[in-house]
Write a protein that holds these residues in place. Sequence first.
Motif, mmCIF file in Angstrom:
data_model
loop_
_atom_site.group_PDB
_atom_site.id
_atom_site.type_symbol
_atom_site.label_atom_id
_atom_site.label_comp_id
_atom_site.label_asym_id
_atom_site.label_seq_id
_atom_site.Cartn_x
_atom_site.Cartn_y
_atom_site.Cartn_z
ATOM 1 N N GLY A 170 -23.989 7.944 -7.474
ATOM 2 C CA GLY A 170 -24.469 9.214 -6.959
ATOM 3 C C GLY A 170 -23.371 9.969 -6.233
ATOM 4 N N ILE A 171 -23.671 11.195 -5.836
ATOM 5 C CA ILE A 171 -22.645 12.059 -5.239
ATOM 6 C C ILE A 171 -22.316 11.646 -3.803
ATOM 7 C CG2 ILE A 171 -22.064 14.431 -4.600
ATOM 8 C CD1 ILE A 171 -23.958 15.360 -6.824
ATOM 9 N N GLY A 172 -23.354 11.523 -2.973
ATOM 10 C CA GLY A 172 -23.143 11.275 -1.549
ATOM 11 C C GLY A 172 -23.330 9.817 -1.171
ATOM 12 N N HIS A 173 -22.442 9.308 -0.321
ATOM 13 C CA HIS A 173 -22.522 7.921 0.140
ATOM 14 C C HIS A 173 -22.149 7.832 1.621
ATOM 15 C CE1 HIS A 173 -22.736 6.838 -4.087
ATOM 16 N NE2 HIS A 173 -22.892 5.562 -3.767
ATOM 17 N N HIS A 174 -22.542 6.732 2.219
ATOM 18 C CA HIS A 174 -22.078 6.351 3.553
ATOM 19 C C HIS A 174 -21.981 4.841 3.569
ATOM 20 C CE1 HIS A 174 -26.302 5.338 4.446
ATOM 21 N NE2 HIS A 174 -26.596 6.469 3.829
ATOM 22 N N GLY A 175 -21.438 4.291 4.639
ATOM 23 C CA GLY A 175 -21.237 2.848 4.722
ATOM 24 C C GLY A 175 -19.795 2.462 4.947
ATOM 25 N N PHE A 176 -18.878 3.421 4.776
ATOM 26 C CA PHE A 176 -17.449 3.157 4.955
ATOM 27 C C PHE A 176 -17.116 2.892 6.430
ATOM 28 C CE2 PHE A 176 -17.639 5.845 1.118
ATOM 29 C CZ PHE A 176 -16.865 5.107 0.240
ATOM 30 N N ASP A 177 -15.919 2.389 6.648
ATOM 31 C CA ASP A 177 -15.412 2.141 7.993
ATOM 32 C C ASP A 177 -15.300 3.475 8.730
ATOM 33 O OD1 ASP A 177 -14.030 1.493 10.290
ATOM 34 O OD2 ASP A 177 -12.247 0.721 9.256
ATOM 35 N N PRO A 178 -16.062 3.687 9.799
ATOM 36 C CA PRO A 178 -16.018 4.978 10.495
ATOM 37 C C PRO A 178 -14.701 5.255 11.205
ATOM 38 C CG PRO A 178 -17.408 3.420 11.681
ATOM 39 C CD PRO A 178 -17.068 2.782 10.372
ATOM 40 N N LEU A 179 -13.913 4.210 11.438
ATOM 41 C CA LEU A 179 -12.606 4.439 12.060
ATOM 42 C C LEU A 179 -11.580 4.920 11.047
ATOM 43 C CD1 LEU A 179 -12.287 1.521 14.640
ATOM 44 C CD2 LEU A 179 -13.314 3.792 14.888
ATOM 45 N N GLN A 180 -11.893 4.759 9.767
ATOM 46 C CA GLN A 180 -10.996 5.220 8.710
ATOM 47 C C GLN A 180 -11.500 6.496 8.039
ATOM 48 O OE1 GLN A 180 -8.026 3.809 7.917
ATOM 49 N NE2 GLN A 180 -8.313 2.364 9.603
ATOM 50 N N VAL A 181 -12.809 6.668 7.998
ATOM 51 C CA VAL A 181 -13.416 7.807 7.291
ATOM 52 C C VAL A 181 -14.273 8.594 8.277
ATOM 53 C CG1 VAL A 181 -14.844 8.521 5.332
ATOM 54 C CG2 VAL A 181 -13.457 6.428 5.162
ATOM 55 N N LYS A 182 -13.751 9.719 8.750
ATOM 56 C CA LYS A 182 -14.471 10.472 9.790
ATOM 57 C C LYS A 182 -15.782 11.049 9.294
ATOM 58 C CE LYS A 182 -14.177 13.290 13.775
ATOM 59 N NZ LYS A 182 -13.395 14.239 14.558
ATOM 60 N N ASP A 183 -15.907 11.245 7.979
ATOM 61 C CA ASP A 183 -17.176 11.730 7.433
ATOM 62 C C ASP A 183 -18.347 10.800 7.773
ATOM 63 O OD1 ASP A 183 -16.029 13.932 6.325
ATOM 64 O OD2 ASP A 183 -16.174 13.273 4.239
ATOM 65 N N MET A 184 -18.058 9.572 8.174
ATOM 66 C CA MET A 184 -19.116 8.632 8.556
ATOM 67 C C MET A 184 -19.670 8.915 9.951
ATOM 68 S SD MET A 184 -19.529 6.723 5.923
ATOM 69 C CE MET A 184 -19.265 8.297 5.097
ATOM 70 N N HIS A 185 -18.956 9.742 10.725
ATOM 71 C CA HIS A 185 -19.371 9.961 12.110
ATOM 72 C C HIS A 185 -20.704 10.702 12.183
ATOM 73 C CE1 HIS A 185 -15.396 9.213 14.432
ATOM 74 N NE2 HIS A 185 -15.505 8.418 13.379
ATOM 75 N N ALA A 186 -21.464 10.354 13.208
ATOM 76 C CA ALA A 186 -22.813 10.871 13.418
ATOM 77 C C ALA A 186 -22.811 11.939 14.512
ATOM 78 C CB ALA A 186 -23.741 9.716 13.794
ATOM 79 N N THR A 187 -23.997 12.444 14.805
ATOM 80 C CA THR A 187 -24.189 13.505 15.794
ATOM 81 C C THR A 187 -24.788 12.948 17.081
ATOM 82 O OG1 THR A 187 -24.481 15.228 14.116
ATOM 83 C CG2 THR A 187 -25.510 15.620 16.251
ATOM 84 N N PHE A 188 -24.377 13.519 18.203
ATOM 85 C CA PHE A 188 -25.024 13.238 19.490
ATOM 86 C C PHE A 188 -25.131 14.532 20.277
ATOM 87 C CE2 PHE A 188 -25.032 12.538 24.038
ATOM 88 C CZ PHE A 188 -25.989 11.547 24.210
ATOM 89 N N MET A 189 -26.344 14.877 20.653
ATOM 90 C CA MET A 189 -26.621 16.018 21.528
ATOM 91 C C MET A 189 -27.691 15.589 22.524
ATOM 92 S SD MET A 189 -27.043 19.010 18.656
ATOM 93 C CE MET A 189 -25.682 19.545 17.613
ATOM 94 N N ALA A 190 -27.672 16.155 23.703
ATOM 95 C CA ALA A 190 -28.681 15.804 24.717
ATOM 96 C C ALA A 190 -28.894 16.973 25.658
ATOM 97 C CB ALA A 190 -28.236 14.568 25.493
ATOM 98 N N TRP A 191 -30.148 17.174 26.033
ATOM 99 C CA TRP A 191 -30.467 18.230 26.983
ATOM 100 C C TRP A 191 -31.761 17.872 27.713
ATOM 101 C CZ3 TRP A 191 -30.760 18.537 21.714
ATOM 102 C CH2 TRP A 191 -32.023 18.758 21.145
ATOM 103 N N GLY A 192 -31.929 18.458 28.869
ATOM 104 C CA GLY A 192 -33.097 18.153 29.688
ATOM 105 C C GLY A 192 -32.682 17.981 31.136
ATOM 106 N N PRO A 193 -33.644 17.746 32.026
ATOM 107 C CA PRO A 193 -33.350 17.716 33.468
ATOM 108 C C PRO A 193 -32.411 16.603 33.910
ATOM 109 C CG PRO A 193 -35.612 17.021 33.007
ATOM 110 C CD PRO A 193 -35.079 17.594 31.741
ATOM 111 N N ALA A 194 -32.259 15.550 33.116
ATOM 112 C CA ALA A 194 -31.377 14.450 33.517
ATOM 113 C C ALA A 194 -29.915 14.733 33.212
ATOM 114 C CB ALA A 194 -31.802 13.160 32.818
ATOM 115 N N PHE A 195 -29.656 15.722 32.339
ATOM 116 C CA PHE A 195 -28.303 15.913 31.827
ATOM 117 C C PHE A 195 -27.582 17.086 32.480
ATOM 118 C CE2 PHE A 195 -30.663 13.869 28.356
ATOM 119 C CZ PHE A 195 -29.860 12.755 28.167
ATOM 120 N N LYS A 196 -26.277 16.926 32.608
ATOM 121 C CA LYS A 196 -25.438 18.033 33.039
ATOM 122 C C LYS A 196 -25.470 19.129 31.973
ATOM 123 C CE LYS A 196 -22.306 15.144 35.774
ATOM 124 N NZ LYS A 196 -20.934 14.578 35.883
#
Length: 436
Positions: A357-383
Amino acid sequence: MKKNHYTFPFLLIIILFIVNNTVQAQTDTSEHVISGRHNATNQLKKPYVILVSADGFRYDYASRYHADNLLKLSADGVLAESMIPSFPSVTFPNHYTIATGMYPSHHGLVNNTFLDERTGERYSMSAKSKVRDGKWYGGVPLWVLAEEQNMISASMFWVGSEAAIKGIRPSYYYDYTEQISVDKRIEIIKNWLSLSEEKRPHLITFYLSEPDHAGHTYGPDAPQTEAAVKMVDSVINQLTKAIEPLGLPVNYIFVSDHGMTAVDRDHPIATPKAIDTAKYVIASSGTLMDIHSKNKQDTRPLYEILKSQEGTDYKAYLKTEMPAHFHYNATDDRLNRIGDILLIPEWPKVFSNRKPGIGHHGFDPLQVKDMHATFMAWGPAFKKHLKIPSFENVNVYPLITEILGLSYQHEIDGKIEVLKPILKDTRESKQRISDK
């Protein structure tokens, strides 16, 4: 012999009965409620956390595809450059890593599909009986930790939440199904947070299967994937708008399990002919080939052959010699579920005996940055208005325990020091007010 004219209709009825029960099992939309639970007095005034995961939401998707709601919400809170998944960068291991703060080799879900050598059993994310069996899951997921301390939790899907881990499930949960509309899911979450204080969950997990499906089918650069990202963005907007009128101190953490990359479809790596299936078991393939030797004396001879053939297609490792940064070697393998030999394809190639197939994941994230995920946070606990560098996903667990005031004594791989700086220091704030 007299022919039995009732045999075929009877068999047809049996087959239809089995198919119907199978379909019902896959499309169960009923809520599971564990009766008799309530928040302890010391938990009633604690804040709330909604942990949302959008499967395969690559670290750059929000900016690339103009996920305006997410960008606005994270701009008013915390946005990470990326979140680094654990190896292998696939769905089940990483969702459970986020939930436990442990690397896959430590919590036991070492891949989406794997072999447990001690029992000879296979685990597969598509096998519901295995997914719902608590024996496969190590560590203490967040909802178990909360329930152990008499804090109510709820799950609108998350890896492990359907199983009784340490004999415990969330107080409210649903078995995974795509048959519940997004609008209905949001309504359910709002209803949970509208319950009385004693019954209201302080921890909610919420899973979305997109944009992973689109990424696999069409690739990360396709308009269909852009549309899936915008759909997720709209869902988050709907969710926050629905919860806002309740006036509760709700903190949102939006994450993904991994990224997505386009692979070389024209030059797949065929399964090496040296692997004799009479002697070896291939537990997984694709972006990681995991090979178990039936007789351990056969491990070294095969490894030497594969090592001599590795070239530019893949790297061959013995489990005992896997580089430390993978956290995936013999020392790490606490439940003996990692193969004796591991073949890691060189991006953008994958193992496949047909056109992949066209799209894949599973590679070493330290070698392939496309493996990196998202992190966002908001609310009263966060700066507010805070951007932070990339960090490993094992650190989400201690962050959430800090927000909810949950204690733990068991060993995890995450460190509170990594993400504590993104939290408001309420003690300092109170001290400044008293000084005035």
